[in-house]
Design a protein around this motif. Structure first.
Motif, PDB file in Angstrom:
ATOM      1  N   ALA A 169       0.852  -1.010   0.227  1.00  0.00           N
ATOM      2  CA  ALA A 169      -0.157  -0.229   0.169  1.00  0.00           C
ATOM      3  C   ALA A 169       0.907   1.553  -0.494  1.00  0.00           C
ATOM      4  CB  ALA A 169      -0.839  -0.285   1.112  1.00  0.00           C
ATOM      5  N   THR A 170       0.410   2.674  -0.396  1.00  0.00           N
ATOM      6  CA  THR A 170       0.872   3.369  -0.425  1.00  0.00           C
ATOM      7  C   THR A 170      -0.078   4.559   0.102  1.00  0.00           C
ATOM      8  OG1 THR A 170       2.701   4.476  -1.532  1.00  0.00           O
ATOM      9  CG2 THR A 170       0.619   4.417  -3.069  1.00  0.00           C
ATOM     10  N   MET A 171       0.958   6.194   0.435  1.00  0.00           N
ATOM     11  CA  MET A 171       0.327   6.976  -0.002  1.00  0.00           C
ATOM     12  C   MET A 171       0.805   8.400   0.108  1.00  0.00           C
ATOM     13  SD  MET A 171      -1.939   7.167   3.972  1.00  0.00           S
ATOM     14  CE  MET A 171      -0.800   7.161   5.541  1.00  0.00           C
ATOM     15  N   GLN A 172       0.135   9.347  -0.257  1.00  0.00           N
ATOM     16  CA  GLN A 172       1.613  10.313   0.311  1.00  0.00           C
ATOM     17  C   GLN A 172       0.237  11.586   1.393  1.00  0.00           C
ATOM     18  OE1 GLN A 172       2.447  12.150  -3.499  1.00  0.00           O
ATOM     19  NE2 GLN A 172       2.935  14.638  -2.605  1.00  0.00           N
ATOM     20  N   LEU A 173       1.061  12.654   2.136  1.00  0.00           N
ATOM     21  CA  LEU A 173       1.131  13.522   2.962  1.00  0.00           C
ATOM     22  C   LEU A 173       1.799  14.670   2.581  1.00  0.00           C
ATOM     23  CD1 LEU A 173       0.472  11.363   6.679  1.00  0.00           C
ATOM     24  CD2 LEU A 173      -1.150  11.971   4.854  1.00  0.00           C
ATOM     25  N   SER A 174       1.117  15.708   2.651  1.00  0.00           N
ATOM     26  CA  SER A 174       1.914  17.112   2.413  1.00  0.00           C
ATOM     27  C   SER A 174       0.917  17.692   3.365  1.00  0.00           C
ATOM     28  CB  SER A 174       0.825  17.449   1.166  1.00  0.00           C
ATOM     29  OG  SER A 174       1.342  16.793  -0.507  1.00  0.00           O
ATOM     30  N   PHE A 175       2.126  18.574   3.795  1.00  0.00           N
ATOM     31  CA  PHE A 175       1.524  19.215   5.134  1.00  0.00           C
ATOM     32  C   PHE A 175       1.433  21.292   4.871  1.00  0.00           C
ATOM     33  CE2 PHE A 175       2.750  15.535   6.483  1.00  0.00           C
ATOM     34  CZ  PHE A 175       2.274  15.650   7.347  1.00  0.00           C
ATOM     35  N   VAL A 226      -3.717  14.151   2.062  1.00  0.00           N
ATOM     36  CA  VAL A 226      -3.787  12.732   1.806  1.00  0.00           C
ATOM     37  C   VAL A 226      -4.225  12.539   0.527  1.00  0.00           C
ATOM     38  CG1 VAL A 226      -4.211  11.086   2.090  1.00  0.00           C
ATOM     39  CG2 VAL A 226      -4.099  12.306   4.616  1.00  0.00           C
ATOM     40  N   GLU A 227      -3.049  12.050   0.011  1.00  0.00           N
ATOM     41  CA  GLU A 227      -3.165  11.659  -1.957  1.00  0.00           C
ATOM     42  C   GLU A 227      -2.686  10.055  -2.646  1.00  0.00           C
ATOM     43  OE1 GLU A 227      -4.214  14.348  -4.419  1.00  0.00           O
ATOM     44  OE2 GLU A 227      -4.225  15.349  -3.425  1.00  0.00           O
ATOM     45  N   GLY A 228      -3.033   9.814  -3.198  1.00  0.00           N
ATOM     46  CA  GLY A 228      -2.592   8.439  -3.960  1.00  0.00           C
ATOM     47  C   GLY A 228      -3.333   7.722  -2.631  1.00  0.00           C
ATOM     48  N   VAL A 229      -4.258   7.626  -2.642  1.00  0.00           N
ATOM     49  CA  VAL A 229      -3.925   6.544  -1.309  1.00  0.00           C
ATOM     50  C   VAL A 229      -4.346   4.995  -2.163  1.00  0.00           C
ATOM     51  CG1 VAL A 229      -4.931   5.070   0.681  1.00  0.00           C
ATOM     52  CG2 VAL A 229      -4.840   7.789   0.431  1.00  0.00           C
ATOM     53  N   ARG A 230      -3.880   4.148  -1.656  1.00  0.00           N
ATOM     54  CA  ARG A 230      -3.547   3.228  -2.865  1.00  0.00           C
ATOM     55  C   ARG A 230      -3.281   1.629  -2.197  1.00  0.00           C
ATOM     56  NH1 ARG A 230      -4.891   6.468  -5.321  1.00  0.00           N
ATOM     57  NH2 ARG A 230      -4.851   6.723  -7.652  1.00  0.00           N
ATOM     58  N   VAL A 231      -4.068   0.271  -1.637  1.00  0.00           N
ATOM     59  CA  VAL A 231      -3.904  -0.592  -1.293  1.00  0.00           C
ATOM     60  C   VAL A 231      -4.097  -1.736  -2.138  1.00  0.00           C
ATOM     61  CG1 VAL A 231      -4.660  -2.338   0.507  1.00  0.00           C
ATOM     62  CG2 VAL A 231      -4.719   0.257   0.900  1.00  0.00           C
ATOM     63  N   LEU A 241      -6.890  20.177  10.276  1.00  0.00           N
ATOM     64  CA  LEU A 241      -7.486  19.570   9.384  1.00  0.00           C
ATOM     65  C   LEU A 241      -6.864  18.622   8.658  1.00  0.00           C
ATOM     66  CD1 LEU A 241      -8.338  20.521   6.372  1.00  0.00           C
ATOM     67  CD2 LEU A 241      -9.513  22.749   7.466  1.00  0.00           C
ATOM     68  N   VAL A 242      -7.550  17.583   8.138  1.00  0.00           N
ATOM     69  CA  VAL A 242      -7.409  16.972   7.056  1.00  0.00           C
ATOM     70  C   VAL A 242      -7.822  16.551   5.903  1.00  0.00           C
ATOM     71  CG1 VAL A 242      -6.416  14.492   6.694  1.00  0.00           C
ATOM     72  CG2 VAL A 242      -5.956  15.598   8.971  1.00  0.00           C
ATOM     73  N   GLN A 243      -7.591  16.983   4.784  1.00  0.00           N
ATOM     74  CA  GLN A 243      -8.462  17.416   3.606  1.00  0.00           C
ATOM     75  C   GLN A 243      -7.379  16.157   2.649  1.00  0.00           C
ATOM     76  OE1 GLN A 243      -7.139  20.837   2.569  1.00  0.00           O
ATOM     77  NE2 GLN A 243      -6.183  20.452   1.422  1.00  0.00           N
ATOM     78  N   LEU A 244      -8.409  15.676   1.834  1.00  0.00           N
ATOM     79  CA  LEU A 244      -8.404  14.578   0.333  1.00  0.00           C
ATOM     80  C   LEU A 244      -9.584  14.811  -0.590  1.00  0.00           C
ATOM     81  CD1 LEU A 244     -10.883  12.342   0.470  1.00  0.00           C
ATOM     82  CD2 LEU A 244      -9.517  11.001   2.714  1.00  0.00           C
ATOM     83  N   SER A 247     -17.271  17.970   2.917  1.00  0.00           N
ATOM     84  CA  SER A 247     -18.146  19.421   2.053  1.00  0.00           C
ATOM     85  C   SER A 247     -17.988  20.984   2.032  1.00  0.00           C
ATOM     86  CB  SER A 247     -17.284  19.850   3.902  1.00  0.00           C
ATOM     87  OG  SER A 247     -15.577  20.171   4.007  1.00  0.00           O
ATOM     88  N   HIS A 248     -17.481  19.873   0.459  1.00  0.00           N
ATOM     89  CA  HIS A 248     -16.678  21.425  -0.458  1.00  0.00           C
ATOM     90  C   HIS A 248     -16.530  20.575  -1.590  1.00  0.00           C
ATOM     91  CE1 HIS A 248     -14.678  22.952   3.154  1.00  0.00           C
ATOM     92  NE2 HIS A 248     -14.620  24.174   1.939  1.00  0.00           N
ATOM     93  N   GLU A 249     -16.906  21.489  -3.170  1.00  0.00           N
ATOM     94  CA  GLU A 249     -17.053  20.879  -3.718  1.00  0.00           C
ATOM     95  C   GLU A 249     -15.442  21.544  -4.851  1.00  0.00           C
ATOM     96  OE1 GLU A 249     -19.010  18.859  -7.731  1.00  0.00           O
ATOM     97  OE2 GLU A 249     -19.773  19.022  -5.708  1.00  0.00           O
ATOM     98  N   GLY A 250     -14.506  20.229  -5.373  1.00  0.00           N
ATOM     99  CA  GLY A 250     -14.067  20.050  -5.773  1.00  0.00           C
ATOM    100  C   GLY A 250     -13.198  21.017  -7.443  1.00  0.00           C
ATOM    101  N   PHE A 251     -12.587  21.643  -7.464  1.00  0.00           N
ATOM    102  CA  PHE A 251     -12.509  21.931  -9.140  1.00  0.00           C
ATOM    103  C   PHE A 251     -11.166  21.510  -9.626  1.00  0.00           C
ATOM    104  CE2 PHE A 251     -15.198  24.322  -7.243  1.00  0.00           C
ATOM    105  CZ  PHE A 251     -16.672  24.365  -8.323  1.00  0.00           C
ATOM    106  N   LYS A 252     -10.933  20.783 -11.124  1.00  0.00           N
ATOM    107  CA  LYS A 252      -9.618  20.964 -11.529  1.00  0.00           C
ATOM    108  C   LYS A 252      -8.985  21.064 -13.125  1.00  0.00           C
ATOM    109  CE  LYS A 252      -8.525  17.268  -8.442  1.00  0.00           C
ATOM    110  NZ  LYS A 252      -7.373  15.651  -8.138  1.00  0.00           N
ATOM    111  N   LEU A 253      -8.321  21.693 -13.440  1.00  0.00           N
ATOM    112  CA  LEU A 253      -7.878  22.148 -14.498  1.00  0.00           C
ATOM    113  C   LEU A 253      -6.690  21.305 -15.202  1.00  0.00           C
ATOM    114  CD1 LEU A 253      -9.041  24.181 -16.964  1.00  0.00           C
ATOM    115  CD2 LEU A 253      -6.930  25.565 -15.673  1.00  0.00           C
ATOM    116  N   SER A 254      -6.812  20.462 -16.359  1.00  0.00           N
ATOM    117  CA  SER A 254      -6.003  19.935 -16.921  1.00  0.00           C
ATOM    118  C   SER A 254      -5.030  20.902 -17.875  1.00  0.00           C
ATOM    119  CB  SER A 254      -6.328  19.024 -17.375  1.00  0.00           C
ATOM    120  OG  SER A 254      -6.772  17.752 -16.573  1.00  0.00           O
TER     121      SER A 254
END
Length: 169
Positions: free
Chosen positions: A84-90, A104-109, A137-140, A161-168
């Motif tokens: 498994a893996t995950m990345q934490l960014s502070f 928290v990003e890239g959580v994979r088992v 807080l912790v967000q993902l 609690s939020h709507e996320g937006f991304k722009l490739s």
């Protein structure tokens, strides 16, 4: 003022049928981490070694992550293999009265261990690590197609609690 906090790694995560070691990822773990990232329908379309670049983009990203004390890439190891893996960014910010947050990003088992409690144990560790570092807080984010993951995050107390937006780009 920045405070240096020692990372609580390695850590032993106790599952019902085994112990798993959570540790900081090394460059030698990259192939296993990339395999985990690409082992699902969404990841298969955006991750994995390329014919022309191989693992080069991942090596470059890993070196940047590993050199930055605000980034933490972890792997879970069982019986000598990365499972498994995950990345934490502070992330420091001015909002919320200058709050530090953990992303928290890239959580994979690994498929063999999904449903074993490993993901729950990893995220519980991540929340504890965020508290230790003084995060407010912790967000993902989670792709809208990952409805099972959304239920899992709800069970852990995360709130959509939020709507996320991304722009490739």
């Amino acid at each position: 003022m920045r405070h240096h906090v020692e990372v609580s790694l390695p850590a032993t995560l106790e599952l019902s049928d085994r112990s798993v070691t959570l540790r900081r990822a090394t460059a030698g773990d990259l192939s296993a981490v990339v395999a985990l990232l690409s082992d699902d329908p969404l990841g298969a379309t955006r991750d994995g070694p390329t014919v022309d670049g191989g693992l080069t983009p991942y090596v470059i990203a890993f070196e940047a992550i590993d050199a930055d004390p605000a980034q933490l890439l972890v792997v879970a190891e069982a019986e000598g293999r990365v499972v498994a893996t995950m990345q934490l960014s502070f992330i420091p910010g001015l909002s919320r009265r200058g709050a530090l947050r953990a992303q928290v990003e890239g959580v994979r088992v690994h498929a063999d261990l999904r449903g074993s409690g490993l993901g729950r144990a990893m995220l519980t560790w991540a929340v504890d690590e965020a508290r230790t570092r003084g995060c407010a807080l912790v967000q993902l984010t989670s792709d809208k197609q990952r409805t099972r993951a959304h239920g899992f995050y709800d069970e852990l107390g995360f709130v959509a609690s939020h709507e996320g937006f991304k722009l490739s780009l």
